[in-house]
Enzyme design. Structure first.
Site, PDB file in Angstrom:
ATOM      1  N   ARG A 134       1.667 -27.344  27.587  1.00  0.00           N
ATOM      2  CA  ARG A 134       1.782 -25.881  27.642  1.00  0.00           C
ATOM      3  C   ARG A 134       0.807 -25.194  26.690  1.00  0.00           C
ATOM      4  O   ARG A 134       0.290 -25.802  25.754  1.00  0.00           O
ATOM      5  CB  ARG A 134       3.202 -25.463  27.218  1.00  0.00           C
ATOM      6  CG  ARG A 134       4.226 -25.698  28.285  1.00  0.00           C
ATOM      7  CD  ARG A 134       5.614 -25.414  27.753  1.00  0.00           C
ATOM      8  NE  ARG A 134       6.583 -25.421  28.835  1.00  0.00           N
ATOM      9  CZ  ARG A 134       7.873 -25.623  28.675  1.00  0.00           C
ATOM     10  NH1 ARG A 134       8.371 -25.840  27.471  1.00  0.00           N
ATOM     11  NH2 ARG A 134       8.684 -25.596  29.700  1.00  0.00           N
ATOM     12  N   GLN A 168       9.058 -15.176   8.308  1.00  0.00           N
ATOM     13  CA  GLN A 168       7.890 -15.239   7.418  1.00  0.00           C
ATOM     14  C   GLN A 168       8.133 -14.528   6.089  1.00  0.00           C
ATOM     15  O   GLN A 168       7.412 -14.733   5.126  1.00  0.00           O
ATOM     16  CB  GLN A 168       6.673 -14.587   8.100  1.00  0.00           C
ATOM     17  CG  GLN A 168       6.196 -15.343   9.314  1.00  0.00           C
ATOM     18  CD  GLN A 168       5.379 -14.458  10.260  1.00  0.00           C
ATOM     19  OE1 GLN A 168       4.177 -14.444  10.210  1.00  0.00           O
ATOM     20  NE2 GLN A 168       6.047 -13.716  11.124  1.00  0.00           N
ATOM     21  N   THR A 187       4.107   1.831  -1.176  1.00  0.00           N
ATOM     22  CA  THR A 187       4.765   2.041  -2.471  1.00  0.00           C
ATOM     23  C   THR A 187       3.746   2.381  -3.556  1.00  0.00           C
ATOM     24  O   THR A 187       3.975   3.258  -4.396  1.00  0.00           O
ATOM     25  CB  THR A 187       5.556   0.769  -2.854  1.00  0.00           C
ATOM     26  OG1 THR A 187       6.406   0.440  -1.755  1.00  0.00           O
ATOM     27  CG2 THR A 187       6.391   0.976  -4.099  1.00  0.00           C
ATOM     28  N   THR A 194       2.905  -8.207  -0.831  1.00  0.00           N
ATOM     29  CA  THR A 194       3.040  -8.050   0.619  1.00  0.00           C
ATOM     30  C   THR A 194       2.612  -9.350   1.266  1.00  0.00           C
ATOM     31  O   THR A 194       1.602  -9.957   0.843  1.00  0.00           O
ATOM     32  CB  THR A 194       2.195  -6.908   1.220  1.00  0.00           C
ATOM     33  OG1 THR A 194       2.159  -7.085   2.647  1.00  0.00           O
ATOM     34  CG2 THR A 194       0.762  -6.863   0.716  1.00  0.00           C
ATOM     35  N   ILE A 195       3.358  -9.778   2.265  1.00  0.00           N
ATOM     36  CA  ILE A 195       2.930 -11.008   2.954  1.00  0.00           C
ATOM     37  C   ILE A 195       1.600 -10.774   3.663  1.00  0.00           C
ATOM     38  O   ILE A 195       0.902 -11.709   3.984  1.00  0.00           O
ATOM     39  CB  ILE A 195       3.996 -11.518   3.957  1.00  0.00           C
ATOM     40  CG1 ILE A 195       4.244 -10.515   5.089  1.00  0.00           C
ATOM     41  CG2 ILE A 195       5.272 -11.903   3.251  1.00  0.00           C
ATOM     42  CD1 ILE A 195       4.937 -11.129   6.289  1.00  0.00           C
ATOM     43  N   ASP A 196       1.245  -9.502   3.905  1.00  0.00           N
ATOM     44  CA  ASP A 196       0.036  -9.207   4.688  1.00  0.00           C
ATOM     45  C   ASP A 196      -1.272  -9.485   3.917  1.00  0.00           C
ATOM     46  O   ASP A 196      -2.326  -9.602   4.528  1.00  0.00           O
ATOM     47  CB  ASP A 196       0.027  -7.731   5.123  1.00  0.00           C
ATOM     48  CG  ASP A 196       1.275  -7.350   5.908  1.00  0.00           C
ATOM     49  OD1 ASP A 196       1.936  -8.269   6.433  1.00  0.00           O
ATOM     50  OD2 ASP A 196       1.593  -6.145   5.981  1.00  0.00           O
ATOM     51  N   ARG A 204       0.480  -7.036  10.056  1.00  0.00           N
ATOM     52  CA  ARG A 204       0.167  -5.650  10.413  1.00  0.00           C
ATOM     53  C   ARG A 204      -1.280  -5.518  10.889  1.00  0.00           C
ATOM     54  O   ARG A 204      -1.633  -6.178  11.841  1.00  0.00           O
ATOM     55  CB  ARG A 204       0.472  -4.710   9.245  1.00  0.00           C
ATOM     56  CG  ARG A 204       0.787  -3.299   9.722  1.00  0.00           C
ATOM     57  CD  ARG A 204       1.302  -2.457   8.611  1.00  0.00           C
ATOM     58  NE  ARG A 204       2.743  -2.516   8.477  1.00  0.00           N
ATOM     59  CZ  ARG A 204       3.594  -1.953   9.343  1.00  0.00           C
ATOM     60  NH1 ARG A 204       3.170  -1.286  10.373  1.00  0.00           N
ATOM     61  NH2 ARG A 204       4.885  -2.038   9.148  1.00  0.00           N
ATOM     62  N   ASP A 264       0.817  -1.216   0.000  1.00  0.00           N
ATOM     63  CA  ASP A 264       0.000   0.000   0.000  1.00  0.00           C
ATOM     64  C   ASP A 264       0.856   1.274   0.000  1.00  0.00           C
ATOM     65  O   ASP A 264       0.532   2.242  -0.690  1.00  0.00           O
ATOM     66  CB  ASP A 264      -0.987  -0.005   1.166  1.00  0.00           C
ATOM     67  CG  ASP A 264      -0.308  -0.151   2.515  1.00  0.00           C
ATOM     68  OD1 ASP A 264       0.768  -0.776   2.574  1.00  0.00           O
ATOM     69  OD2 ASP A 264      -0.841   0.362   3.513  1.00  0.00           O
TER      70      ASP A 264
HETATM   71  O1  F6P Z   1       4.111  -5.318   5.651  1.00  0.00           O
HETATM   72  C1  F6P Z   1       4.908  -6.442   5.763  1.00  0.00           C
HETATM   73  C2  F6P Z   1       5.447  -6.578   7.176  1.00  0.00           C
HETATM   74  O2  F6P Z   1       6.234  -7.745   7.236  1.00  0.00           O
HETATM   75  C3  F6P Z   1       4.389  -6.570   8.272  1.00  0.00           C
HETATM   76  O3  F6P Z   1       3.719  -7.801   8.376  1.00  0.00           O
HETATM   77  C4  F6P Z   1       5.218  -6.198   9.458  1.00  0.00           C
HETATM   78  O4  F6P Z   1       4.443  -5.551  10.443  1.00  0.00           O
HETATM   79  C5  F6P Z   1       6.227  -5.230   8.882  1.00  0.00           C
HETATM   80  O5  F6P Z   1       6.272  -5.474   7.488  1.00  0.00           O
HETATM   81  C6  F6P Z   1       7.605  -5.337   9.453  1.00  0.00           C
HETATM   82  O6  F6P Z   1       8.359  -4.327   8.894  1.00  0.00           O
HETATM   83  P1  F6P Z   1       9.935  -4.209   9.066  1.00  0.00           P
HETATM   84  O7  F6P Z   1      10.558  -5.156   8.084  1.00  0.00           O
HETATM   85  O8  F6P Z   1      10.215  -2.792   8.751  1.00  0.00           O
HETATM   86  O9  F6P Z   1      10.270  -4.589  10.477  1.00  0.00           O
END
Ligand code: F6P
Length: 362
Positions: A177, A288, A119, A140-142, A186, A117
């Protein structure tokens, strides 16, 4: 001089970016006879004029490699750019005019902006300023871009989480546990919920549903009463307890977003303060985002890369390659950045989780 196009990868990296670079370079060369210029480190490279020539030989072996051969930066906002002064101080400047001039000098047929989002919104601003020959590829992995069903990198991240859940389940069972796994994503719970379903989690906490700690604990109690005294909880980094806020590890500023972190540990402390369960927290973090892309991401990266070059050839600027009902389509970049795509608490994915007894903390 033959015609040429440009490509840059911006924001956080993810598996599959090299697949896009490869597909763009190969399709441009094979089909149109165009050269491809890679711009280093997202929009930073456009400002600093750091370019690399790409050709079929240069991209021949990059498909299985994670990361991006062009580099990326999530601080390269051309409209609020951190400039280092000779005395070491950092000042925020709008360097977009310089970027526009550099873009003109490159004289590209089109520029492929591969990003999330942030870029994409820079790309959209450049379009509004008159840099009309821009197309996008969503990554984006998100998986939180409204324009597309799937973004590049998401499926690989899910695979990583599912693998971790399987490993943590065996040790959780041995020691009776509660295992909390904090995952990225995010403000969206796509990674948490998808991986929770695929990885047989017992509770999944996502940003879209504020959790009631008593409900979460009652899930453990139910399992214990059935003779299963261990549980696996997937906690999205953006998960919030009822009435609480995001767990922010580092506050953001004009150049960067808040860095989320600590949601898993906060949850662990809440459980331990209320029960005798032994709790352990694993933060999967950037694992991840690293490593080789899964087959789905390699395929999607290739399809998106080819589509982006086609968009340039057809003059469909201002659009991103996107997936809709499994088909490749073009969507306006403006739509890609308008709002985040979030998990619908009343949607099919959340309903599926509830149907099989996954606790969502509601
Ligand atoms: O937007 C991808 C992401 O991996 C998010 O899931 C995470 O919150 C963030 O980027 C982490 O960013 P950085 O690599 O700057 O720590």
């Amino acid at each position: 001089m033959s015609k040429r196009i440009g490509i840059l990868t911006g924001g956080g990296d993810c598996p599959g970016l090299n697949g896009v670079i490869r597909a763009v370079t190969l399709h441009a060369y094979n089909t149109f006879g165009w050269e491809t210029i890679g711009i280093r480190n997202g929009f930073e490279g456009l400002y600093e004029q750091q370019y690399v020539d790409l050709d079929p030989a240069r991209v021949a072996t990059i498909l299985p490699r994670g990361g991006t051969m062009l580099g990326s930066s999530n601080r390269a906002n051309p409209f609020a750019y951190p400039l280092k002064l000779p005395d070491g101080r950092v000042e925020i400047h709008d360097v977009s005019k310089i970027c526009m001039a550099n873009l003109d000098r490159l004289d590209l047929q089109g520029l492929v902006v591969v990003g999330g989002d942030g870029t994409m919104s820079f790309g959209q601003k450049f379009i509004e300023k008159g840099a009309s020959r821009i197309v996008g590829v969503p990554k984006t992995i998100d998986n939180d871009l409204e324009a597309t069903e799937y973004t590049i990198g998401f499926q690989t991240a899910v695979e990583v989480v599912v693998d971790a859940l399987g490993r943590l389940a065996t040790t959780a069972e041995s020691h009776e546990r509660i295992m909390i796994v904090e995952v990225m994503g995010r403000y969206a719970g796509w990674i948490a919920l998808t991986a929770g379903l695929a990885g047989a989690a017992h509770a999944v906490l996502i940003p879209e549903i504020e959790y009631d700690i008593d409900k979460v604990i009652s899930c453990f109690n139910r399992r214990s009463a059935r003779g299963v005294p261990f549980s696996i909880v997937v906690c999205a980094e953006g998960a919030k307890p009822k009435g609480g806020d995001y767990a922010v590890a580092v506050k953001g500023d004009a150049t960067k977003q808040d860095k989320l972190g600590g949601a898993g540990e906060r949850l662990a402390q809440m459980i331990e303060a209320r029960t005798d369960y032994e709790v352990r927290t694993t933060v999967l973090g950037h694992i991840q985002r690293g490593g080789t892309p899964c087959a789905f991401d390699r395929e999607l990266a290739t399809r998106f890369g080819v589509k982006a070059v086609d968009l340039i050839a057809e003059g469909q600027f201002g659009h991103v390659a996107a997936l809709e009902n499994h088909r490749l389509v073009a969507k306006p970049i403006a739509k890609a950045v308008k709002k985040l795509k979030l998990v619908d608490p009343a949607g099919e994915l959340a309903k599926t989780a509830r149907a099989i007894g996954i606790e969502l903390g509601e």
